[in-house]
Design a protein around this motif. Structure first.
Motif, PDB file in Angstrom:
ATOM      1  N   PHE B 228       0.841  -1.201   0.000  1.00  0.00           N
ATOM      2  CA  PHE B 228       0.000   0.000   0.000  1.00  0.00           C
ATOM      3  C   PHE B 228       0.875   1.249   0.000  1.00  0.00           C
ATOM      4  N   LEU B 229       1.818   1.293   0.946  1.00  0.00           N
ATOM      5  CA  LEU B 229       2.664   2.488   1.042  1.00  0.00           C
ATOM      6  C   LEU B 229       3.556   2.611  -0.181  1.00  0.00           C
ATOM      7  N   GLY B 230       4.130   1.495  -0.608  1.00  0.00           N
ATOM      8  CA  GLY B 230       5.031   1.524  -1.756  1.00  0.00           C
ATOM      9  C   GLY B 230       4.340   2.014  -3.019  1.00  0.00           C
ATOM     10  N   GLN B 231       3.119   1.531  -3.249  1.00  0.00           N
ATOM     11  CA  GLN B 231       2.433   1.894  -4.488  1.00  0.00           C
ATOM     12  C   GLN B 231       1.806   3.282  -4.392  1.00  0.00           C
ATOM     13  N   TRP B 232       1.320   3.643  -3.229  1.00  0.00           N
ATOM     14  CA  TRP B 232       0.753   4.975  -3.040  1.00  0.00           C
ATOM     15  C   TRP B 232       1.835   6.039  -3.235  1.00  0.00           C
ATOM     16  N   ASN B 233       3.049   5.709  -2.811  1.00  0.00           N
ATOM     17  CA  ASN B 233       4.145   6.673  -2.857  1.00  0.00           C
ATOM     18  C   ASN B 233       4.964   6.599  -4.136  1.00  0.00           C
ATOM     19  N   GLN B 234       4.596   5.726  -5.040  1.00  0.00           N
ATOM     20  CA  GLN B 234       5.404   5.491  -6.242  1.00  0.00           C
ATOM     21  C   GLN B 234       5.592   6.793  -7.043  1.00  0.00           C
ATOM     22  N   TYR B 235       6.815   7.005  -7.484  1.00  0.00           N
ATOM     23  CA  TYR B 235       7.076   8.203  -8.288  1.00  0.00           C
ATOM     24  C   TYR B 235       7.752   7.864  -9.614  1.00  0.00           C
ATOM     25  N   LEU B 236       8.725   6.953  -9.547  1.00  0.00           N
ATOM     26  CA  LEU B 236       9.517   6.649 -10.740  1.00  0.00           C
ATOM     27  C   LEU B 236       8.674   6.046 -11.869  1.00  0.00           C
ATOM     28  N   LEU B 237       7.863   5.047 -11.556  1.00  0.00           N
ATOM     29  CA  LEU B 237       7.080   4.388 -12.606  1.00  0.00           C
ATOM     30  C   LEU B 237       6.065   5.325 -13.270  1.00  0.00           C
ATOM     31  N   PRO B 238       5.285   6.093 -12.496  1.00  0.00           N
ATOM     32  CA  PRO B 238       4.372   7.033 -13.168  1.00  0.00           C
ATOM     33  C   PRO B 238       5.118   8.074 -13.997  1.00  0.00           C
ATOM     34  N   LEU B 239       6.259   8.529 -13.480  1.00  0.00           N
ATOM     35  CA  LEU B 239       7.025   9.524 -14.222  1.00  0.00           C
ATOM     36  C   LEU B 239       7.413   8.985 -15.594  1.00  0.00           C
ATOM     37  N   LEU B 240       7.721   7.704 -15.628  1.00  0.00           N
ATOM     38  CA  LEU B 240       8.165   7.084 -16.875  1.00  0.00           C
ATOM     39  C   LEU B 240       6.995   6.694 -17.765  1.00  0.00           C
ATOM     40  N   LEU B 241       5.971   6.085 -17.164  1.00  0.00           N
ATOM     41  CA  LEU B 241       4.937   5.419 -17.958  1.00  0.00           C
ATOM     42  C   LEU B 241       3.655   6.221 -18.081  1.00  0.00           C
ATOM     43  N   ASN B 242       3.548   7.339 -17.369  1.00  0.00           N
ATOM     44  CA  ASN B 242       2.279   8.046 -17.323  1.00  0.00           C
ATOM     45  C   ASN B 242       2.547   9.544 -17.298  1.00  0.00           C
ATOM     46  N   ASN B 243       3.230  10.008 -18.322  1.00  0.00           N
ATOM     47  CA  ASN B 243       3.725  11.378 -18.276  1.00  0.00           C
ATOM     48  C   ASN B 243       3.086  12.265 -19.335  1.00  0.00           C
ATOM     49  N   GLU B 244       2.141  11.706 -20.093  1.00  0.00           N
ATOM     50  CA  GLU B 244       1.624  12.412 -21.248  1.00  0.00           C
ATOM     51  C   GLU B 244       0.639  13.515 -20.866  1.00  0.00           C
ATOM     52  N   ASP B 245      -0.378  13.107 -20.092  1.00  0.00           N
ATOM     53  CA  ASP B 245      -1.474  14.017 -19.804  1.00  0.00           C
ATOM     54  C   ASP B 245      -1.437  14.416 -18.331  1.00  0.00           C
ATOM     55  N   GLU B 246      -1.369  15.713 -18.096  1.00  0.00           N
ATOM     56  CA  GLU B 246      -1.222  16.176 -16.718  1.00  0.00           C
ATOM     57  C   GLU B 246      -2.404  15.771 -15.841  1.00  0.00           C
ATOM     58  N   LYS B 247      -3.567  15.624 -16.472  1.00  0.00           N
ATOM     59  CA  LYS B 247      -4.777  15.243 -15.723  1.00  0.00           C
ATOM     60  C   LYS B 247      -4.684  13.830 -15.163  1.00  0.00           C
ATOM     61  N   SER B 248      -3.794  13.010 -15.734  1.00  0.00           N
ATOM     62  CA  SER B 248      -3.734  11.615 -15.312  1.00  0.00           C
ATOM     63  C   SER B 248      -2.649  11.372 -14.253  1.00  0.00           C
ATOM     64  N   TYR B 249      -1.964  12.428 -13.814  1.00  0.00           N
ATOM     65  CA  TYR B 249      -0.890  12.263 -12.834  1.00  0.00           C
ATOM     66  C   TYR B 249      -1.394  11.641 -11.543  1.00  0.00           C
ATOM     67  N   VAL B 250      -0.528  10.857 -10.901  1.00  0.00           N
ATOM     68  CA  VAL B 250      -0.834  10.406  -9.546  1.00  0.00           C
ATOM     69  C   VAL B 250      -0.315  11.454  -8.563  1.00  0.00           C
ATOM     70  N   LEU B 251      -0.690  11.313  -7.289  1.00  0.00           N
ATOM     71  CA  LEU B 251      -0.472  12.378  -6.319  1.00  0.00           C
ATOM     72  C   LEU B 251       0.990  12.853  -6.173  1.00  0.00           C
ATOM     73  N   PRO B 252       1.947  11.948  -5.913  1.00  0.00           N
ATOM     74  CA  PRO B 252       3.325  12.441  -5.759  1.00  0.00           C
ATOM     75  C   PRO B 252       3.840  13.124  -7.023  1.00  0.00           C
ATOM     76  N   GLN B 253       3.478  12.550  -8.146  1.00  0.00           N
ATOM     77  CA  GLN B 253       3.891  13.091  -9.440  1.00  0.00           C
ATOM     78  C   GLN B 253       3.273  14.489  -9.630  1.00  0.00           C
ATOM     79  N   GLY B 254       1.985  14.600  -9.326  1.00  0.00           N
ATOM     80  CA  GLY B 254       1.303  15.875  -9.477  1.00  0.00           C
ATOM     81  C   GLY B 254       1.906  16.946  -8.582  1.00  0.00           C
ATOM     82  N   LEU B 255       2.249  16.558  -7.341  1.00  0.00           N
ATOM     83  CA  LEU B 255       2.826  17.538  -6.419  1.00  0.00           C
ATOM     84  C   LEU B 255       4.201  17.986  -6.871  1.00  0.00           C
ATOM     85  N   ALA B 256       4.991  17.029  -7.390  1.00  0.00           N
ATOM     86  CA  ALA B 256       6.327  17.387  -7.860  1.00  0.00           C
ATOM     87  C   ALA B 256       6.214  18.377  -9.023  1.00  0.00           C
TER      88      ALA B 256
END
Lengths: 313, 303
Positions: B228-256
């Motif tokens: 739970f904590l590992g996936q909720w806090n994930q940053y590297l994978l979304p940055l790599l695989l989910n970087n196209e549309d700003e609306k689709s960012y996950v929380l840590p990515q969006g905050l960064a």
């Protein structure tokens, strides 16, 4: 067929049961293994292959031998990043583990004579353990953003505090490489110390109390007890933690990427990521291979250096 | 900060004479060292919690005040920072994205991980050990090495910048440790119950879901919290695989990315409110389950 639909006489037949067993095994392993093979194993293997190609993201990847590695050898920016990464690899574990051990020792054994026991934690040790662990549950990206604000030159917490006492704080992340490195080390250690406090506390808590009582009766002070009793007895945990922390320091990515501006300094994973963003896929994977080799070499060295006779108790 | 205060327990001046009455004495004779050690313990509480408390307090202050006096106390409570963060700075959207992805990835990880672990732990078949080593080996490699080819694999499957793609990536990278941990856990469970179920005519699948999984609950909780904590806090994978549309960012990515863009827009109040919103849930979960979280994470990291 599932057992309940299987006729009685076949159900208990040995061959049927073997078949049923293997059908189950294959059924349960197929999806996890497929996911794992496709998205974890195959990228790792491909990475090693692509590190020898000039792949830039398209369908074509020409085999170029050691060209990428040669390029790396001659790339000053790579060496700069590696210097930072290696400094982190060496300093961060020492800093984090020493502080972690100190706190853990205080928490498990610092309150000697408390409640009439030979060995006990200081007052409030459970509170310390809870609070110290805070950073560990936060996302690295959030930690990086928070500390980026803390270190901010004009509107940061540190310089704001220095302002109040009339000191002009430096530009922590403004361009000086040493200050940047200090900031990076601070954040890495800050975020991991709580983890090691908990880890070492658990290891220290497993040491039998009568060993401490004996040391105490022999007149050993707190420092002596630590170095002659506690440390040797938890040495295995320390060594594992050392390796783990070293690899964590080498993998530092998000904190550096988000917190430290690129012109100040960068660690090798960030350098790799930038090459990936430029479309130099082959080169980026070669850098990844070097990082892998470095972390393996580090683990081997620590295993060697830290190899002592295991003490059973 | 931390660099200046590297302190191991320092040698005490002389070995103390310890009589049996001294053992029972409440007061420590360590003196200055003792005071120093305690002060340092307390100082570290301030250092560990300080930045977080600062974020929480600053989240209530208007941007101009934050810039002019970073250390100040909130003069009045500016709740609009939170609504700005939630609506204008997309924190609400990012939180929703994180929740949706976590729902899929955590369920998938626990299900697939426990299935694989159960089979590896409780059945003998050719290749059993090889598969176990395959999973165990995956824990040792740095994710950053797989980064570039993973991007290409995801692109080939059309999974780049999609929610299922991110879920699959989370699951795949959580599987090595989850399977490893649960395999050793399933091995410790008694065999008798499983055999009894078989004799009663339960299928393997039924035995797994109705008997073994409930028995494995403590292990599932530990590894569940870890994931739970590992996936909720994930940053590297979304940055790599989910970087196209700003609306689709996950929380840590969006905050960064918000932290970067606020540099131009200057709504620092919203950034701090966003950070507070992101930190609060995990800290609450941690406060409630701190024993399990600490046990889960330390067991998780040191194999």
């Amino acid at each position: 067929m599932p057992p309940r639909f299987t006729p009685e006489r076949v159900r208990y037949d040995r061959r049927y049961r073997t078949l049923d067993k293997y059908r189950f095994i294959v059924g349960f392993l197929a999806v996890p293994l497929a996911f794992y093979a496709l998205f974890v194993i195959s990228p790792f293997l491909q990475a090693i292959y692509y590190s020898f190609t000039d792949w830039s993201g398209g369908p074509v990847a020409n085999f170029v031998g050691f060209d990428n590695y040669e390029k790396m050898w001659n790339d000053d920016r790579f060496w700069d990043s590696l210097e930072v990464s290696v400094l982190l690899l060496v300093i961060a574990p020492v800093l984090t583990l020493v502080l972690g051990m100190f706190f853990a020792y205080m928490i498990t054994s610092g309150g000697r004579h408390r409640r009439g026991r030979a060995i006990a934690g200081v007052a409030g040790s459970s509170v310390y353990k809870v609070v110290y662990f805070f950073p560990q549950v936060l996302s690295v990206a959030i930690i990086a953003v928070v500390w980026g604000r803390v270190f901010n030159t004009n509107s940061g917490l540190i310089n704001g505090g220095l302002d109040k006492v009339g000191v002009d704080g430096p530009a922590w992340l403004g361009g000086d490489e040493t200050l940047g490195l200090i900031s990076l080390l601070t954040v890495i250690s800050w975020s991991f110390i709580g983890f090691y406090v908990v880890l070492f506390s658990a290891a220290m808590g497993a040491i039998p109390k009568d060993i401490y009582e004996a040391a105490l009766l022999d007149g050993a002070g707190r420092a002596r007890t630590f170095f002659n009793v506690t440390l040797p007895l938890i040495w295995d945990t320390v060594r594992t933690g050392w390796i783990y922390m070293g690899i964590q320091a080498l993998d530092t990515f998000a904190i550096c990427l988000v917190m430290v501006p690129p012109h100040v300094l960068k660690v090798t994973p960030v350098f790799l990521y930038e090459r990936f963003r430029d479309g130099q896929y082959g080169y980026a994977t070669a850098i990844g291979v070097v990082l892998l080799l470095l972390s393996m070499a580090f683990s081997l060295i620590v295993m060697r250096v830290g190899n002592r006779d295991r003490i059973e108790y | 900060m931390t660099t200046t205060t590297t302190t191991a327990p320092q040698p005490q001046p002389q070995p103390q004479k310890v009589s049996s009455s001294a053992v029972r004495r409440e007061k420590e004779t360590g003196g200055a060292l003792n005071v120093f050690s305690h002060a340092f313990l307390i100082l570290w509480v301030v250092l560990a919690a300080g930045p977080l408390i600062w974020v929480a307090l600053t989240a209530f202050r208007p941007s101009a005040e934050i810039l002019s006096d970073p250390m100040g106390w909130p003069a009045s409570f500016h709740w609009e920072n939170f609504s700005n963060a939630w609506n204008k700075a997309n924190i609400g959207q990012y939180t929703l994205n994180s929740l949706i992805i976590l729902a899929g990835s955590l369920t998938g990880t626990m299900l697939l991980g426990s299935m694989a672990a159960y089979v590896i732990a409780r059945f003998t078949f050719p290749g059993n050990r090889v598969i176990f080593m395959l999973f165990a080996g995956g824990m040792m490699f740095p994710v950053i090495l797989a980064l570039v080819p993973l991007f290409a694999v995801m692109e080939n499957f059309g999974l780049l910048d999609t929610r299922p793609g991110l879920m699959i990536a989370y699951i795949a990278y959580s599987l090595p440790f989850t399977t490893f941990f649960l395999t050793s856990f399933f091995r410790t469970l008694p065999t008798g119950v499983q055999e009894a179920a078989m004799v009663d005519g339960a299928s393997h699948t039924r035995t797994f879901f109705q008997i073994m999984l409930p028995m494995a609950k403590p292990g599932l909780v530990s590894i569940g919290i870890f994931n739970f904590l590992g996936q909720w806090n994930q940053y590297l994978l979304p940055l790599l695989l989910n970087n196209e549309d700003e609306k689709s960012y996950v929380l840590p990515q969006g905050l960064a990315s918000l932290a970067v863009s606020q540099g131009y827009r200057g709504d620092w109040g919203a950034l701090f409110a966003g950070l507070a919103i992101a930190m609060l849930p995990v800290l609450v979960v941690y406060a409630v389950f701190q024993r399990q979280v600490q046990a889960g994470l330390t067991a998780g990291a040191i194999k």
